[in-house]
Design a protein around this motif. Structure first.
Motif, PDB file in Angstrom:
ATOM      1  N   LEU A 125      67.522 123.540  45.225  1.00 45.27           N
ATOM      2  CA  LEU A 125      66.118 123.784  45.583  1.00 45.27           C
ATOM      3  C   LEU A 125      65.262 124.024  44.337  1.00 45.27           C
ATOM      4  O   LEU A 125      64.115 123.560  44.260  1.00 45.27           O
ATOM      5  CB  LEU A 125      66.027 124.989  46.520  1.00 45.27           C
ATOM      6  CG  LEU A 125      66.469 124.761  47.967  1.00 45.27           C
ATOM      7  CD1 LEU A 125      66.391 126.062  48.750  1.00 45.27           C
ATOM      8  CD2 LEU A 125      65.608 123.698  48.635  1.00 45.27           C
ATOM      9  N   VAL A 129      62.074 121.766  43.374  1.00 42.52           N
ATOM     10  CA  VAL A 129      60.740 122.328  43.167  1.00 42.52           C
ATOM     11  C   VAL A 129      60.227 121.985  41.765  1.00 42.52           C
ATOM     12  O   VAL A 129      59.044 121.655  41.573  1.00 42.52           O
ATOM     13  CB  VAL A 129      60.761 123.849  43.395  1.00 42.52           C
ATOM     14  CG1 VAL A 129      59.452 124.499  42.940  1.00 42.52           C
ATOM     15  CG2 VAL A 129      61.006 124.165  44.866  1.00 42.52           C
ATOM     16  N   ALA A 133      56.893 119.913  41.005  1.00 39.98           N
ATOM     17  CA  ALA A 133      55.841 120.556  40.208  1.00 39.98           C
ATOM     18  C   ALA A 133      55.526 119.764  38.951  1.00 39.98           C
ATOM     19  O   ALA A 133      54.359 119.679  38.524  1.00 39.98           O
ATOM     20  CB  ALA A 133      56.270 121.972  39.847  1.00 39.98           C
ATOM     21  N   ILE A 144      52.520 125.600  41.922  1.00 37.52           N
ATOM     22  CA  ILE A 144      53.555 125.176  42.883  1.00 37.52           C
ATOM     23  C   ILE A 144      54.820 126.002  42.707  1.00 37.52           C
ATOM     24  O   ILE A 144      55.448 126.443  43.676  1.00 37.52           O
ATOM     25  CB  ILE A 144      53.833 123.669  42.709  1.00 37.52           C
ATOM     26  CG1 ILE A 144      52.591 122.865  43.099  1.00 37.52           C
ATOM     27  CG2 ILE A 144      55.030 123.252  43.538  1.00 37.52           C
ATOM     28  CD1 ILE A 144      52.738 121.368  42.864  1.00 37.52           C
ATOM     29  N   VAL A 145      55.236 126.223  41.457  1.00 37.97           N
ATOM     30  CA  VAL A 145      56.446 127.022  41.206  1.00 37.97           C
ATOM     31  C   VAL A 145      56.256 128.452  41.698  1.00 37.97           C
ATOM     32  O   VAL A 145      57.144 129.034  42.346  1.00 37.97           O
ATOM     33  CB  VAL A 145      56.791 126.992  39.704  1.00 37.97           C
ATOM     34  CG1 VAL A 145      57.928 127.964  39.408  1.00 37.97           C
ATOM     35  CG2 VAL A 145      57.181 125.586  39.271  1.00 37.97           C
ATOM     36  N   VAL A 147      54.122 129.620  44.043  1.00 35.35           N
ATOM     37  CA  VAL A 147      54.037 129.687  45.504  1.00 35.35           C
ATOM     38  C   VAL A 147      55.405 129.501  46.145  1.00 35.35           C
ATOM     39  O   VAL A 147      55.793 130.210  47.089  1.00 35.35           O
ATOM     40  CB  VAL A 147      53.026 128.649  46.031  1.00 35.35           C
ATOM     41  CG1 VAL A 147      53.096 128.552  47.553  1.00 35.35           C
ATOM     42  CG2 VAL A 147      51.618 129.012  45.588  1.00 35.35           C
ATOM     43  N   SER A 148      56.189 128.536  45.645  1.00 33.11           N
ATOM     44  CA  SER A 148      57.532 128.307  46.199  1.00 33.11           C
ATOM     45  C   SER A 148      58.434 129.514  45.966  1.00 33.11           C
ATOM     46  O   SER A 148      59.230 129.896  46.836  1.00 33.11           O
ATOM     47  CB  SER A 148      58.142 127.062  45.573  1.00 33.11           C
ATOM     48  OG  SER A 148      58.303 127.236  44.161  1.00 33.11           O
ATOM     49  N   LEU A 151      57.343 132.233  48.531  1.00 32.41           N
ATOM     50  CA  LEU A 151      57.728 131.949  49.916  1.00 32.41           C
ATOM     51  C   LEU A 151      59.230 132.070  50.122  1.00 32.41           C
ATOM     52  O   LEU A 151      59.699 132.729  51.069  1.00 32.41           O
ATOM     53  CB  LEU A 151      57.235 130.551  50.316  1.00 32.41           C
ATOM     54  CG  LEU A 151      55.724 130.360  50.383  1.00 32.41           C
ATOM     55  CD1 LEU A 151      55.374 128.916  50.713  1.00 32.41           C
ATOM     56  CD2 LEU A 151      55.111 131.298  51.421  1.00 32.41           C
ATOM     57  N   LEU A 152      60.025 131.421  49.268  1.00 32.44           N
ATOM     58  CA  LEU A 152      61.474 131.434  49.455  1.00 32.44           C
ATOM     59  C   LEU A 152      62.067 132.827  49.220  1.00 32.44           C
ATOM     60  O   LEU A 152      62.959 133.257  49.964  1.00 32.44           O
ATOM     61  CB  LEU A 152      62.125 130.418  48.523  1.00 32.44           C
ATOM     62  CG  LEU A 152      61.890 128.946  48.889  1.00 32.44           C
ATOM     63  CD1 LEU A 152      62.505 128.029  47.846  1.00 32.44           C
ATOM     64  CD2 LEU A 152      62.481 128.638  50.259  1.00 32.44           C
ATOM     65  N   SER A 184      63.847 128.388  38.711  1.00 27.94           N
ATOM     66  CA  SER A 184      62.435 127.991  38.824  1.00 27.94           C
ATOM     67  C   SER A 184      61.587 128.530  37.675  1.00 27.94           C
ATOM     68  O   SER A 184      60.706 127.833  37.160  1.00 27.94           O
ATOM     69  CB  SER A 184      61.871 128.474  40.164  1.00 27.94           C
ATOM     70  OG  SER A 184      61.958 129.887  40.259  1.00 27.94           O
TER      71      SER A 184
END
Length: 509
Positions: A125, A129, A133, A144-145, A147-148, A151-152, A184
């Motif tokens: 994952l 991501v 990104a 993007i990094v 936010v992901s 959330l995760l 990430s």
């Protein structure tokens, strides 16, 4: 004499210092005393550690297994071909062995599988991501990094509050959060993220597989077997505590000799039952990860042992209340105890016999042929005690009944009314409470019986006759002298087995 001829005499002062050896001896003595105290404590510690290992040699074996695993995985650093294959990421294999190698095989398998899947899923994952990104441009890549990651990480953390996931995958979820965060975040600055993640995943999988192999092959310690031994041992402790408690209270002077020889450990064994909930649940969770071993299949109903433990704790809590009532300051008279002693001691012995038979049933993994008879005897004794208690409420309510009589017959004297109360309330309250708790214990023992019977159905326990027939065929090569020493025809079960074999041979079944 003239002043010039005066001779000046100088006085010379000399101080002679004698060395005092008392202070030196005191300092040396204190140093030796401290050294001797530390050495004595160290010797005691080594002695206790040695006794701990001697009492359970499996602890020594576990230490050797951990040492073997670390020595094997360190070859990725010492052997150049292996080091060239994984590079500096070999340290992740060493860290994996240190973190996941547990005492039981089930715990080791659980943590290694959780670590492998958590690391692999988070790595894939994180790489995905990072790829998305990087295609979005430098302006949107950190958004993007971030936010992901938010959330995760939030979803994974919330999943740890779900009881089912927490019991089996809590460690894997934690590793997932850690690995995804590292991949990430570091991927934003590291160019060769795919190569780095690949090496780390490979080394973690290698270390995990090595831990599983060593834990299962070299003298494995199964969590399922530990749970099996714990539950059967707690049943025996509960039976001993119940029988000893009733015998001490109702035995009186006749049981004083036995009570002096009886240890507190045997009497208070039920406390081990009350404090074993966390251990049983942990072992049951780890046992579900273990492969088939011994008499236990892969799908063995380990959760049923937790239910049996819960029913045992229910019975033990009632026994704790019984012991508290017995040790209270308000003691019943000897006459009241003597009135209920025989039936109460019989009921306590019957309950203990039922619990011991349940322990034997689980230990042999065979349905008992005597359990129904023992349960019937226990219920009969409980009914007798219940019948014996029936007159006492009338005696307790005697004052109110006498009050009604006094309103009807005003000429009755107070002495005549007091004479109608045969037994005072304070003399019977303790013994009646003890008897009532014994009847309640019978109901809770029946709950244990139901859970054990459910276990026998789920685990496919064979009938006791079939188990004995298998043992008979396996012991068919014993010498005639040994057969005479232990003749199966001398016991009722052996006679039933002979009739059973004869019927099978006659009816051709």
């Amino acid at each position: 004499m003239a002043r010039g001829n005066e001779v000046v005499k100088e006085v010379e002062w000399r101080i002679k210092v004698e060395e005092d050896e008392t202070l030196q001896k005191t300092v040396v003595g204190c140093i030796w005393a401290v050294t001797a105290g530390v050495a004595l404590k160290l010797c005691k510690f080594v002695k206790k550690a040695w006794e701990l290992g001697v009492n359970d040699p499996r602890k020594f074996i576990h230490c050797l297994k951990v040492g073997i695993a670390l020595s094997a995985v360190s070859l990725f650093y010492y052997w150049k071909p292996l080091y060239d294959g994984v590079g500096g990421n070999a340290m992740w294999a060493v860290m994996t062995v240190v973190v996941v190698f547990e005492y039981t095989a089930g715990a080791t398998i659980c943590k290694t599988v959780n670590r492998m899947f958590g690391t692999s899923l988070a790595g894939f994952l994180g790489i995905g991501v990072h790829w998305v990104a990087s295609r979005a441009g430098e302006q949107w890549e950190p958004v993007i990094v971030g936010v992901s990651l938010f959330l995760l990480a939030s979803a994974a953390t919330f999943s740890r509050f779900i009881p089912t996931l927490k019991a089996r995958f809590d460690y894997g979820i934690l590793i997932f959060i850690l690995t995804f965060s590292l991949v990430s975040v570091s991927g934003y600055r590291v160019d060769e993220l795919l190569v780095m993640a690949q090496y780390r995943i490979c080394t973690i999988i290698i270390g995990s597989i090595l831990c599983i192999i060593i834990s299962v092959i070299i003298r494995p310690i199964w969590a399922g077997f530990e749970l099996f031994v714990l539950v059967t041992g707690n049943l025996d402790k509960l039976a001993n505590s119940l029988q000893c408690c009733v015998a001490q209270y109702f035995g009186g002077s006749e049981a004083s000799e036995d009570s002096d020889e009886m240890s507190d450990k045997k009497l208070l064994g039920y406390k081990c039952v009350l404090s074993s909930k966390a251990t049983e649940e942990t072992m049951a969770n780890f046992a579900r990860w273990e492969p088939a071993h011994g008499r236990f299949n892969f799908r063995h109903p380990w959760r049923q042992y937790v239910k049996i433990g819960a029913s045992m704790r229910s019975c033990a809590s009632c026994l704790d209340a019984l012991i508290g009532c017995i040790n209270s300051d308000n003691q019943a008279s000897d006459d009241m105890k003597k009135n209920m002693s025989s039936i109460s001691m019989k009921l306590g012995a019957n309950c203990a016999s039922v619990i011991r038979e349940l322990a034997t049933t689980i230990r042999k993994m065979a349905k008992s042929s005597k359990l129904d008879i023992l349960v019937t005897d226990m219920n009969s004794a409980a009914q007798e005690l219940r019948s014996l208690l029936n007159p006492y409420p009338n005696l307790v309510n005697a004052p109110s009944h006498n009050a009604k009589i006094s309103t009807q017959t005003e000429t009755a004297s107070p002495d005549d009314q007091a004479a109608k109360i045969e037994i005072p309330l304070m003399e019977i309250i303790q013994v009646v409470t003890v008897a009532s708790l014994l009847i309640e214990i019978v109901a809770r023992v029946e709950g244990i019986v139901e859970n054990v019977e459910e276990l026998s159905v789920l685990a496919n326990f064979q009938a006791e006759m079939c188990v004995k027939s298998k043992q008979h065929t396996s012991d068919s090569k014993v010498s005639p002298d040994q057969q005479n020493d232990d003749d199966p025809l001398d016991t009722p079960n052996g006679l039933r087995y002979t009739i059973y074999i004869y019927m099978r041979s006659t009816l051709h079944i």
